[in-house]
Enzyme design. Structure first.
Site, PDB file in Angstrom:
ATOM      1  N   ASP A  23      18.193  -8.883   9.115  1.00 40.55           N
ATOM      2  CA  ASP A  23      17.200  -8.015   8.661  1.00 40.55           C
ATOM      3  C   ASP A  23      15.990  -8.688   8.732  1.00 40.55           C
ATOM      4  OD1 ASP A  23      15.484  -6.501   6.794  1.00 40.55           O
ATOM      5  OD2 ASP A  23      16.554  -6.706   5.234  1.00 40.55           O
TER       6      ASP A  23
ATOM      7  N   HIS B 281      17.134  -8.126   0.037  1.00 40.71           N
ATOM      8  CA  HIS B 281      16.673  -6.447  -0.067  1.00 40.71           C
ATOM      9  C   HIS B 281      17.538  -5.837  -1.282  1.00 40.71           C
ATOM     10  CE1 HIS B 281      14.081  -3.032  -0.198  1.00 40.71           C
ATOM     11  NE2 HIS B 281      12.902  -2.911  -0.597  1.00 40.71           N
TER      12      HIS B 281
ATOM     13  N   GLN C 186      10.586  -8.144   7.708  1.00 43.45           N
ATOM     14  CA  GLN C 186       9.696  -9.071   7.576  1.00 43.45           C
ATOM     15  C   GLN C 186       9.713  -9.403   8.505  1.00 43.45           C
ATOM     16  OE1 GLN C 186       7.069  -8.120   4.601  1.00 43.45           O
ATOM     17  NE2 GLN C 186       8.861  -6.403   3.756  1.00 43.45           N
TER      18      GLN C 186
ATOM     19  N   CYS D 161      12.470  -5.062  -5.435  1.00 41.46           N
ATOM     20  CA  CYS D 161      13.438  -4.748  -4.457  1.00 41.46           C
ATOM     21  C   CYS D 161      14.613  -5.667  -4.505  1.00 41.46           C
ATOM     22  CB  CYS D 161      13.148  -3.953  -3.501  1.00 41.46           C
ATOM     23  SG  CYS D 161      12.987  -2.385  -4.018  1.00 41.46           S
TER      24      CYS D 161
ATOM     25  N   LYS E 222       5.648  -1.191   9.233  1.00 41.03           N
ATOM     26  CA  LYS E 222       5.577  -3.097   8.976  1.00 41.03           C
ATOM     27  C   LYS E 222       4.877  -3.710   9.813  1.00 41.03           C
ATOM     28  CE  LYS E 222       8.852  -3.600   5.174  1.00 41.03           C
ATOM     29  NZ  LYS E 222       8.592  -3.219   4.245  1.00 41.03           N
TER      30      LYS E 222
END
Lengths: 143, 411
Positions: free
Chosen positions: B205, B128, B208, B369, B231
């Protein structure tokens, strides 16, 4: 100079056309047809300086002052965007630059398409309206 | 899909906890398939937001009065709850941030300050923008080099290329756990071990992954893990940076201000201990407390069952979409979950997304993104349906019908 219809009258006309649609999908069906009918801008006019980059879709706009009225042609890679462009051109083509520069294009909100011109939508249309007005102002200054 | 008749948990019951899912848009039942962008919030979290501002609102850490102490206790309890869920060693390792982007910028700024010209940072081609740009800015500032691991067409990181890029110069590897665009689940545990072999640190990261699986930072052995609260069924504007305590201790503070100091004079300031060293100013107190509530909520959910359910949703969506003529699914990794991204020949994602929206279906269109990734696939963008555990097979069926109608209109 080519006589043009009053800019507000054209907008009223579009509003009453859209009143005939029962739901959103019919509106978009119409926009898609408009998009397909939009005369395609010549490939050689799709230059960097005519490109309005949006996050979602891209728009090319060509503007010229002909016989005292603004003449616009445009294209986009997205068909719904093209349909909305078709409406904008129908309203603004052949109008005097000072009229374009000062008109608030009330029809967009009336037919429920304001979301496409919100900064968050970022599909190049807001940029295109700004560019159409800017081109009109530029040609005013050239006079 | 008869196999899904016996769902491992009761989706109906779960959906009742999410009021945002029970609404109509444009006169149609909302189908929310934009969970990769943000998740909806359970009633527990909504109530907690209201409760905080109605009953507890006060500034934390320095007040002697009742409300301040109560807010402080709640805020710190949230930190401890998150620490336990992530299996971090100490609550000092849980830094509250604004979100994933903020966490990455914190590491880029603070850990980055300890790096020397010529050092190298490795990312992958599927990152991203928020896991690309902070490193580019750091590289420019400090004279470092950014290396990018290529991917294959299925959307998997090329592990042999990764190994070739690793060297004594590598100081940090920053990789997404799950790709927001492709749904690829990266083999980060193995990648972390490889980075450690050359003495490099590893940032995951987790934007997600945190909402789709149980995360154990000690099992992964990552040095940093970042995610966003919104999220994972919590509020926006709050997130977490996990960092190993000895590493966070060595790192200089990120921002200066209140709360992060021990003593201030005009000659010299000494800094507070972890985690406050990295939390300058009044934090997002309501956000922290309500993220704690979101974690309380997910503790009640069986995540083994979630993984099965979400994979079933993604597999079913892929199977049905593949029957559409001219439709290409972008990303075909062997280990993939929760995301189905696709493009259609001669059609712009924006047009499809707009028509789906008008039928009550929320998907995301565009480059997500991840512009370098779109360049790799030579497409302007995709239509992305991303699922959460509250989504259903019936919703996918309705989505497919709406897609069919949209394509007929665009023909």
């Amino acid at each position: 100079m080519e006589t043009s219809m009053d800019i507000n009258k054209i907008q009223e006309e579009i509003i009453s056309e859209f009143e005939m649609f029962d739901d959103w999908m019919e509106k978009y069906e119409y926009l898609i047809e408009l998009g397909k009918d939009l005369p395609i801008i010549a490939e050689e006019l799709k230059t960097e300086d005519r490109l309005i980059e949006g996050c979602q879709s891209r728009v090319w706009l060509n503007a010229a002052l002909i016989d005292g009225g603004m003449s616009f042609s445009a294209d986009s890679d997205a068909i719904i965007t093209k349909g909305i462009i078709g409406l904008l051109i129908r309203v603004m083509n052949h109008q005097k630059p000072e009229i374009i520069a000062s008109n608030d294009l009330f029809f967009i909100k009336e037919i429920g398409l304001q979301e496409h011109l919100s900064p968050s939508r970022s599909n190049g249309l807001l940029g295109m309206v700004k560019r159409m007005k800017l081109e009109a102002i530029k040609s005013l200054n050239k006079k | 899909m008869s196999a899904l008749q016996n769902l491992p948990f009761n989706v109906r019951e779960i959906r009742e906890q999410f009021p945002a899912l029970r609404q109509q848009v444009y006169g149609k039942n909302l189908i929310y398939f934009d969970n990769g962008a943000t998740s909806q919030k359970p009633q527990l979290v909504l109530d907690a937001i209201n409760h905080y501002y109605s009953k507890e609102n006060a500034n934390i850490h320095r007040g002697v009065h009742y409300l301040s102490q109560r807010a402080t206790t709640e805020y710190e309890a949230a930190r401890t709850r998150i620490q336990k869920r992530l299996n971090a060693k100490s609550s000092n390792e849980i830094i509250f941030t604004k979100g994933t982007t903020d966490g990455i910028n914190l590491v880029a700024s603070s850990f980055g300050n300890m790096l020397q010209a010529g050092d190298e940072i490795i990312i992958s081609a599927m990152e991203h923008h928020s896991n690309i740009v902070p490193w580019q800015m750091l590289c420019e500032r400090k004279g470092l080099f950014l290396r990018v691991i290529p991917i294959n067409f299925e959307g998997e990181i090329l592990q042999d290329e990764y190994e070739k890029l690793l060297s004594k110069k590598t100081k940090l590897v920053a990789i997404t756990h799950i790709s927001n665009t492709l749904g690829t689940v990266n083999p980060i545990k193995e990648m972390i071990a490889k980075a450690h072999n050359v003495g490099a640190k590893f940032l995951v990261d987790g934007a997600q992954s945190i909402q789709h699986m149980s995360i154990d930072v000690r099992d992964l052995n990552c040095d940093f893990f970042v995610f966003s609260g919104h999220k994972v069924f919590g509020p926006t504007g709050i997130g977490v940076l996990y960092g190993k305590e000895d590493l966070l201790d060595q790192m200089p503070p990120y921002q200066g201000g209140g709360d992060m100091i021990a003593k201030v004079t005009f000659e010299r300031t000494t800094y507070n201990e972890l985690p406050y060293k990295f939390e300058a100013g009044t934090p997002h107190i309501a956000g922290g407390i309500c993220l704690g509530k979101a974690f309380e909520y997910i503790e009640s959910i069986d995540f083994k069952a979630v993984e099965v359910h979400e994979r079933a949703l993604a597999d079913y969506a892929s199977q049905v979409l593949e029957t559409f003529e001219g439709l290409t699914i972008i990303g075909d990794a062997k280990n993939k979950t929760s995301v189905v991204s696709f493009s259609l020949k001669d059609l712009h994602p924006f047009d499809i997304g707009t028509l789906l929206d008008k039928q009550g279906i929320a998907v995301r269109t565009g480059h997500h993104c991840t512009q370098p990734l779109m360049d790799f696939y030579k497409i302007p963008g995709t239509v992305r349906a991303s699922f959460a555990f509250y989504n259903t097979i019936e919703e996918i069926d309705a989505f497919v019908i709406a897609l069919e109608r949209s394509l007929n209109m665009l023909k």
